[in-house]
Design an enzyme around this catalytic site. Sequence first.
Site, mmCIF file in Angstrom:
data_model
loop_
_atom_site.group_PDB
_atom_site.id
_atom_site.type_symbol
_atom_site.label_atom_id
_atom_site.label_comp_id
_atom_site.label_asym_id
_atom_site.label_seq_id
_atom_site.Cartn_x
_atom_site.Cartn_y
_atom_site.Cartn_z
ATOM 1 N N GLU A 1 0.185 -8.327 -5.506
ATOM 2 C CA GLU A 1 -0.817 -7.331 -5.897
ATOM 3 C C GLU A 1 -0.267 -6.350 -6.926
ATOM 4 O O GLU A 1 -0.960 -5.952 -7.856
ATOM 5 C CB GLU A 1 -1.344 -6.574 -4.673
ATOM 6 C CG GLU A 1 -2.237 -7.405 -3.761
ATOM 7 C CD GLU A 1 -3.498 -7.912 -4.455
ATOM 8 O OE1 GLU A 1 -3.856 -7.390 -5.529
ATOM 9 O OE2 GLU A 1 -4.116 -8.846 -3.936
ATOM 10 N N TYR B 1 -6.592 0.801 -4.844
ATOM 11 C CA TYR B 1 -6.861 -0.631 -4.886
ATOM 12 C C TYR B 1 -5.857 -1.418 -4.045
ATOM 13 O O TYR B 1 -6.225 -2.222 -3.180
ATOM 14 C CB TYR B 1 -6.850 -1.170 -6.328
ATOM 15 C CG TYR B 1 -6.748 -2.665 -6.296
ATOM 16 C CD1 TYR B 1 -7.858 -3.435 -6.022
ATOM 17 C CD2 TYR B 1 -5.509 -3.308 -6.409
ATOM 18 C CE1 TYR B 1 -7.773 -4.808 -5.888
ATOM 19 C CE2 TYR B 1 -5.411 -4.679 -6.284
ATOM 20 C CZ TYR B 1 -6.541 -5.421 -6.027
ATOM 21 O OH TYR B 1 -6.439 -6.764 -5.864
ATOM 22 N N ASP C 1 -11.301 -3.739 -7.856
ATOM 23 C CA ASP C 1 -10.590 -3.924 -9.124
ATOM 24 C C ASP C 1 -11.608 -4.130 -10.240
ATOM 25 O O ASP C 1 -12.814 -3.977 -10.028
ATOM 26 C CB ASP C 1 -9.652 -5.130 -9.014
ATOM 27 C CG ASP C 1 -10.435 -6.424 -9.039
ATOM 28 O OD1 ASP C 1 -11.572 -6.427 -8.522
ATOM 29 O OD2 ASP C 1 -9.948 -7.424 -9.584
#
Length: 384
Positions: free
Chosen positions: A54, A137, A155
Site C-alpha cells: 500500500e 487511505y 483512493d
Amino acid sequence: MPRDHASARPSQDPSAERRVAPALLAWYDRHRRELPWRARAGETPNPYRVWLSEVMLQQTTVVTVGPYYARFLERWPTVEALAAAQLDEVLHAWQGLGYYARARNLHRCAKAVAAEHGGRFPSSEEGLLTLPGIGGYTAAAVAAIAFGAKATPVDGNIERVVARLFAVETPLPAAKPELKRLAGQLTPETRAGDFAQAMMDLGATVCRPKAPLCLTCPLTRLCAARAQGIAQTLPRRSPKRARPQKHGVVFWIRRPDGAVLMQRRAEEGLLGGLMEFPSTGWREAAWNAKEAIKSAPVEAEWHALPGVVQHGFTHFDIDLTLLVGDVPARTKLDGVWVKPTDFGGQALPTLMTKVARHALGVLAGEGAAPVKARKTAKKKMASS
DNA sequence: GAACCGTGGGG
DNA sequence: TCCCCAAGGTT
C-alpha cells in the site's frame, strides 16, 4: 451552484445504493486480478505485505511497483528485518520509485512496529493512523484488507467510481469529503477489504479516467453519470497551477583517479537523504557561468559541458547545465569521492542518474547525450 | 486549504 | 509534444 439531493444517489432508484456492493463483489469474484501482494481467495493476508504494498502503491502504478515489491520482500521478509536495516539501504532500494519521504517513513514505521508494537501492526484504523507514513487511505486499506475491519479506503480510483456512480459534479479536491462519505455508505458489513479492492480494480480496468468501459461495467445500471451521459467527464478537477521552470548548474568535480565528488542532500525536503552532485541552487532565473562559479565548492578551472539535462518534478521543471573541473588528489571537500563504476552503489534520484549519464557520455567523447539535449544546448549556447 | 513531494507510461 | 494521472502523506 447548489447540488440537489437527487445527485446523492446512484440512479433514480432509491434501492440502488444497496445493490452496489453485491453486484460489485460478484464481479470481483469473477474478475479478481492476481497481484503479488494480494492474498489468494481463502488465504490469510499478511499485514506486513499489505502495508508494504500500500505504501509503494501511493501515487504509483501497479506495473512500476511490481519489481520493487519483490526485491523488498526478498531482502526484508518481515517488519523486524526492515526495522533492522540502515536507512541508506532502504533509500537505495527505493531509488527510482519517487516520493522518497515514503521510504524514510516506511523505515520509521517498521522501527515503530518492531519496537513499540511487538512486531505486529495495529489492527484498527485509529491505531494504524498513529504510524509514520500511514494516512487516512492507507490506514483504512490495511485495516480492511489485512484485518477484515469495516473500513473504507478512498483512493483516486474510488473517488472516480463514486463520483460517477453518484454524478458528483463538485470538482476535486473540494469533493473529497463528500466522496468519502458516499463511499462509506456503499461499504458492506462483511468483505470490506474485498469491496475496496474491487472498487479499485473496477476503477483501474473498467471505470477508467478516459474512455470508461461502461458497456462491460457491473454497475452500469446503477450509475447516475452513465444515465446522464457524463461519466467520462467525471470527476471534475479544479485547475492546477502552472509548473515553473527552474535552472541550476552542476559542478562535476574529478580527481586524477577518476572519482567524482558526490554529496548527501538534507534529510528533509526534495529528494531528502539521497545523493547528488554538487550544484548551485535551483532557481527560476537563469545562471551565467561567472555567477555560478561563486557557489562552487572548490576553486578549479571550469569547463562548460555541452548539453543540458532536463527533468520534471511534481511542481516544477528543472534544467541543469554542467561545469567540469579537475582537482588534485587529496583535495579535501565535504562529500564522498565515487568512481563512475561505483555510482550504482549510491542512492541516486533519477535526476542525478540523468546527470551522470549525460556527463559520462559527453566526456567519453561519443554521442551518448540525448539528441533532445543537444538541440536545446545549441539554442541555449547561442543565446548566452 | 494549499503547497510540497518523483517518476513513468499512456493518450 | 504535452498533459494527465497513479492503491497519498505531511506540513
